[in-house]
Design a protein around this motif. Structure first.
Motif, PDB file in Angstrom:
ATOM      1  N   GLU A  70       0.822  -1.213   0.000  1.00 47.99           N
ATOM      2  CA  GLU A  70       0.000   0.000   0.000  1.00 47.99           C
ATOM      3  C   GLU A  70       0.855   1.261   0.000  1.00 47.99           C
ATOM      4  O   GLU A  70       0.509   2.267  -0.631  1.00 47.99           O
ATOM      5  CB  GLU A  70      -0.915  -0.009   1.217  1.00 47.99           C
ATOM      6  N   HIS A  71       1.990   1.210   0.691  1.00 44.24           N
ATOM      7  CA  HIS A  71       2.868   2.381   0.800  1.00 44.24           C
ATOM      8  C   HIS A  71       4.202   2.128   0.076  1.00 44.24           C
ATOM      9  O   HIS A  71       5.253   2.556   0.547  1.00 44.24           O
ATOM     10  CB  HIS A  71       3.120   2.702   2.270  1.00 44.24           C
ATOM     11  N   PHE A  72       4.126   1.450  -1.063  1.00 42.38           N
ATOM     12  CA  PHE A  72       5.350   1.077  -1.781  1.00 42.38           C
ATOM     13  C   PHE A  72       6.121   2.306  -2.255  1.00 42.38           C
ATOM     14  O   PHE A  72       7.349   2.291  -2.315  1.00 42.38           O
ATOM     15  CB  PHE A  72       5.024   0.169  -2.967  1.00 42.38           C
ATOM     16  N   ASP A  73       5.412   3.382  -2.557  1.00 42.38           N
ATOM     17  CA  ASP A  73       6.110   4.610  -2.959  1.00 42.38           C
ATOM     18  C   ASP A  73       6.998   5.120  -1.827  1.00 42.38           C
ATOM     19  O   ASP A  73       8.108   5.614  -2.066  1.00 42.38           O
ATOM     20  CB  ASP A  73       5.109   5.695  -3.360  1.00 42.38           C
ATOM     21  N   ARG A  74       6.516   4.999  -0.600  1.00 45.45           N
ATOM     22  CA  ARG A  74       7.330   5.407   0.561  1.00 45.45           C
ATOM     23  C   ARG A  74       8.524   4.482   0.715  1.00 45.45           C
ATOM     24  O   ARG A  74       9.636   4.935   1.031  1.00 45.45           O
ATOM     25  CB  ARG A  74       6.464   5.391   1.830  1.00 45.45           C
ATOM     26  N   VAL A  75       8.310   3.190   0.500  1.00 44.29           N
ATOM     27  CA  VAL A  75       9.420   2.225   0.530  1.00 44.29           C
ATOM     28  C   VAL A  75      10.493   2.641  -0.473  1.00 44.29           C
ATOM     29  O   VAL A  75      11.695   2.649  -0.168  1.00 44.29           O
ATOM     30  CB  VAL A  75       8.911   0.806   0.214  1.00 44.29           C
ATOM     31  N   LEU A  76      10.060   3.019  -1.662  1.00 46.77           N
ATOM     32  CA  LEU A  76      11.010   3.410  -2.706  1.00 46.77           C
ATOM     33  C   LEU A  76      11.739   4.698  -2.342  1.00 46.77           C
ATOM     34  O   LEU A  76      12.931   4.851  -2.631  1.00 46.77           O
ATOM     35  CB  LEU A  76      10.275   3.569  -4.041  1.00 46.77           C
ATOM     36  N   GLU A  77      11.043   5.621  -1.722  1.00 49.23           N
ATOM     37  CA  GLU A  77      11.693   6.870  -1.295  1.00 49.23           C
ATOM     38  C   GLU A  77      12.812   6.580  -0.304  1.00 49.23           C
ATOM     39  O   GLU A  77      13.912   7.143  -0.399  1.00 49.23           O
ATOM     40  CB  GLU A  77      10.662   7.806  -0.657  1.00 49.23           C
ATOM     41  N   ILE A  78      12.533   5.708   0.652  1.00 47.10           N
ATOM     42  CA  ILE A  78      13.536   5.358   1.662  1.00 47.10           C
ATOM     43  C   ILE A  78      14.740   4.690   1.001  1.00 47.10           C
ATOM     44  O   ILE A  78      15.902   5.044   1.280  1.00 47.10           O
ATOM     45  CB  ILE A  78      12.915   4.422   2.723  1.00 47.10           C
ATOM     46  N   CYS A  79      14.469   3.732   0.129  1.00 45.53           N
ATOM     47  CA  CYS A  79      15.559   2.979  -0.494  1.00 45.53           C
ATOM     48  C   CYS A  79      16.377   3.850  -1.444  1.00 45.53           C
ATOM     49  O   CYS A  79      17.606   3.717  -1.517  1.00 45.53           O
ATOM     50  CB  CYS A  79      14.994   1.762  -1.234  1.00 45.53           C
ATOM     51  N   HIS A  80      15.718   4.744  -2.149  1.00 47.18           N
ATOM     52  CA  HIS A  80      16.448   5.624  -3.063  1.00 47.18           C
ATOM     53  C   HIS A  80      17.327   6.596  -2.289  1.00 47.18           C
ATOM     54  O   HIS A  80      18.488   6.834  -2.651  1.00 47.18           O
ATOM     55  CB  HIS A  80      15.472   6.392  -3.947  1.00 47.18           C
ATOM     56  N   GLU A  81      16.792   7.133  -1.197  1.00 48.30           N
ATOM     57  CA  GLU A  81      17.554   8.105  -0.401  1.00 48.30           C
ATOM     58  C   GLU A  81      18.822   7.496   0.174  1.00 48.30           C
ATOM     59  O   GLU A  81      19.867   8.158   0.241  1.00 48.30           O
ATOM     60  CB  GLU A  81      16.677   8.637   0.736  1.00 48.30           C
ATOM     61  N   HIS A  82      18.764   6.215   0.572  1.00 50.67           N
ATOM     62  CA  HIS A  82      19.895   5.574   1.239  1.00 50.67           C
ATOM     63  C   HIS A  82      20.610   4.555   0.346  1.00 50.67           C
ATOM     64  O   HIS A  82      21.456   3.800   0.827  1.00 50.67           O
ATOM     65  CB  HIS A  82      19.419   4.899   2.523  1.00 50.67           C
ATOM     66  N   ASP A  83      20.286   4.544  -0.945  1.00 56.46           N
ATOM     67  CA  ASP A  83      20.945   3.657  -1.915  1.00 56.46           C
ATOM     68  C   ASP A  83      20.845   2.185  -1.482  1.00 56.46           C
ATOM     69  O   ASP A  83      21.835   1.472  -1.393  1.00 56.46           O
ATOM     70  CB  ASP A  83      22.407   4.058  -2.106  1.00 56.46           C
ATOM     71  N   VAL A  84      19.628   1.765  -1.192  1.00 58.16           N
ATOM     72  CA  VAL A  84      19.371   0.384  -0.776  1.00 58.16           C
ATOM     73  C   VAL A  84      18.720  -0.373  -1.921  1.00 58.16           C
ATOM     74  O   VAL A  84      17.755   0.108  -2.522  1.00 58.16           O
ATOM     75  CB  VAL A  84      18.450   0.345   0.461  1.00 58.16           C
ATOM     76  N   THR A  85      19.247  -1.532  -2.221  1.00 59.24           N
ATOM     77  CA  THR A  85      18.632  -2.411  -3.214  1.00 59.24           C
ATOM     78  C   THR A  85      17.518  -3.215  -2.555  1.00 59.24           C
ATOM     79  O   THR A  85      17.666  -3.690  -1.427  1.00 59.24           O
ATOM     80  CB  THR A  85      19.676  -3.371  -3.812  1.00 59.24           C
ATOM     81  N   ILE A  86      16.410  -3.378  -3.262  1.00 63.27           N
ATOM     82  CA  ILE A  86      15.288  -4.151  -2.745  1.00 63.27           C
ATOM     83  C   ILE A  86      15.356  -5.585  -3.263  1.00 63.27           C
ATOM     84  O   ILE A  86      15.545  -5.809  -4.458  1.00 63.27           O
ATOM     85  CB  ILE A  86      13.942  -3.541  -3.166  1.00 63.27           C
ATOM     86  N   SER A  87      15.217  -6.527  -2.355  1.00 70.25           N
ATOM     87  CA  SER A  87      14.959  -7.913  -2.730  1.00 70.25           C
ATOM     88  C   SER A  87      13.471  -8.137  -2.520  1.00 70.25           C
ATOM     89  O   SER A  87      13.004  -8.163  -1.380  1.00 70.25           O
ATOM     90  CB  SER A  87      15.781  -8.879  -1.877  1.00 70.25           C
ATOM     91  N   LEU A  88      12.723  -8.249  -3.603  1.00 63.26           N
ATOM     92  CA  LEU A  88      11.279  -8.432  -3.488  1.00 63.26           C
ATOM     93  C   LEU A  88      11.000  -9.858  -3.023  1.00 63.26           C
ATOM     94  O   LEU A  88      11.175 -10.819  -3.763  1.00 63.26           O
ATOM     95  CB  LEU A  88      10.597  -8.144  -4.826  1.00 63.26           C
ATOM     96  N   GLY A  89      10.587  -9.980  -1.769  1.00 58.13           N
ATOM     97  CA  GLY A  89      10.450 -11.290  -1.154  1.00 58.13           C
ATOM     98  C   GLY A  89       9.353 -12.138  -1.770  1.00 58.13           C
ATOM     99  O   GLY A  89       8.285 -11.638  -2.143  1.00 58.13           O
ATOM    100  N   ASP A  90       9.622 -13.440  -1.861  1.00 59.32           N
ATOM    101  CA  ASP A  90       8.667 -14.408  -2.391  1.00 59.32           C
ATOM    102  C   ASP A  90       7.905 -14.999  -1.208  1.00 59.32           C
ATOM    103  O   ASP A  90       8.187 -16.106  -0.748  1.00 59.32           O
ATOM    104  CB  ASP A  90       9.422 -15.486  -3.170  1.00 59.32           C
ATOM    105  N   SER A  91       6.920 -14.245  -0.703  1.00 59.76           N
ATOM    106  CA  SER A  91       6.180 -14.663   0.477  1.00 59.76           C
ATOM    107  C   SER A  91       5.481 -15.998   0.273  1.00 59.76           C
ATOM    108  O   SER A  91       5.304 -16.773   1.213  1.00 59.76           O
ATOM    109  CB  SER A  91       5.128 -13.609   0.840  1.00 59.76           C
TER     110      SER A  91
END
Length: 299
Positions: A70-91
């Protein structure tokens, strides 16, 4: 756990990013729609992902959407600001062969493909997590499907384990699946230890798991024709032809274990090992080519 809010969960992600992690697994693909598919179709092993199971429970109790979705845009903002790569988990990765490539796993992979594009558009690097447990004959198709649905994003596979009954030897079942998946196009292998499904691994388990996975990755590089991948194998072949044990240790993935095993069983015939001893085929051919008399009664 159910008292946690979406903001609480996003705050934890931000703390990790501020701490300097390089990549973080985000289980954003298990949406309420995917959960509905899970309920409608059923599974033998249900949900085996820790993050996925916790979010499933949170959504069921609160009635809310997955906050990371729901708040994926916020997730992306955090990761972009701190240069974090996302591993999209296979729940909804399969926890047994029976659940592999089922409707739930596929439904989540479709969502992960959409999230991949959103991450790239926001300037965030992504890898996609995959199975799990999967029969050998299904692995290549799974990799091909992920590459299609997730726009050729790097694929991170957890094995996959090719049988469910290798308990205590799951570093082997995972290495088999890892070699096949990597040769089919998977990009990143998660190592599995003999302790998988049983207990926390000790140092020896970690070593065995890492070596088994490195063997799988190297075998896949050879199969894919990666330039230079076979060079070290050719050098090992040359060292073995010369019975040059010191060179062999240098080319081995785990030289300490290799040396220890040979030295624990010293051969009576110089230059050989106790597998064949004086009947060593390499030694015999070398002596013939050198014009040396072969005396099987002598060392």
């Amino acid at each position: 756990m159910v008292e946690l809010t979406a903001e609480d969960l996003l705050h934890v992600l931000e703390v990790h990013a501020q701490d300097g992690v390089d990549f973080v697994t985000v289980h954003a693909g298990i949406t309420r729609s995917v959960v509905q598919t899970f309920k409608q179709t059923g599974r033998l092993m249900n949900i085996v992902s820790r993050g996925g199971s916790l979010l499933f429970g949170w959504m069921e109790v609160t009635g809310n959407e997955n906050p990371f979705y729901e708040h994926f845009d916020r997730v992306l903002e955090i990761c972009h600001e701190h240069d974090v790569t996302i591993s999209l988990g296979d729940s909804c990765r399969p926890g047994c062969l029976y659940d592999a490539n089922d409707a739930v796993e596929t439904a989540e992979m479709i969502e992960l493909g959409k999230l991949t594009k959103r991450a790239w558009d926001a300037g965030v690097q992504v890898m996609v997590e995959g199975p799990g447990h999967m029969a050998i004959d299904e692995i290549a198709a799974n990799v091909k499907l992920q590459k299609r649905l997730c726009h050729n994003a790097p694929y991170y596979v957890l094995g996959p384990l090719v049988t469910d009954i290798g308990v205590g030897y799951d570093h082997i079942t995972a290495a088999i699946g890892g070699a096949i998946s990597a040769s089919a196009g998977a990009d990143f292998l998660c190592y599995v230890t003999p302790a998988e499904h049983l207990c926390l691994p000790d140092a020896h388990d970690v070593l065995e798991g890492l070596i088994a996975t490195k063997i799988a990755a190297h075998a896949a590089d050879i199969a894919k024709g990666v330039p230079g991948a076979r060079d070290v194998d050719n050098r090992m072949g040359q060292a073995r032809r010369k019975l040059d044990w010191d060179q062999m240790w240098g080319y081995a993935l785990d030289p300490a274990t290799a040396r220890e095993r040979r030295e624990a069983s010293p051969a009576a015939t110089e230059g050989t090992c106790t597998m064949c001893g004086k009947m060593c085929a390499v030694r015999t051919v070398n002596k013939v080519l050198e014009g040396t008399t072969i005396d099987l009664d002598a060392s």
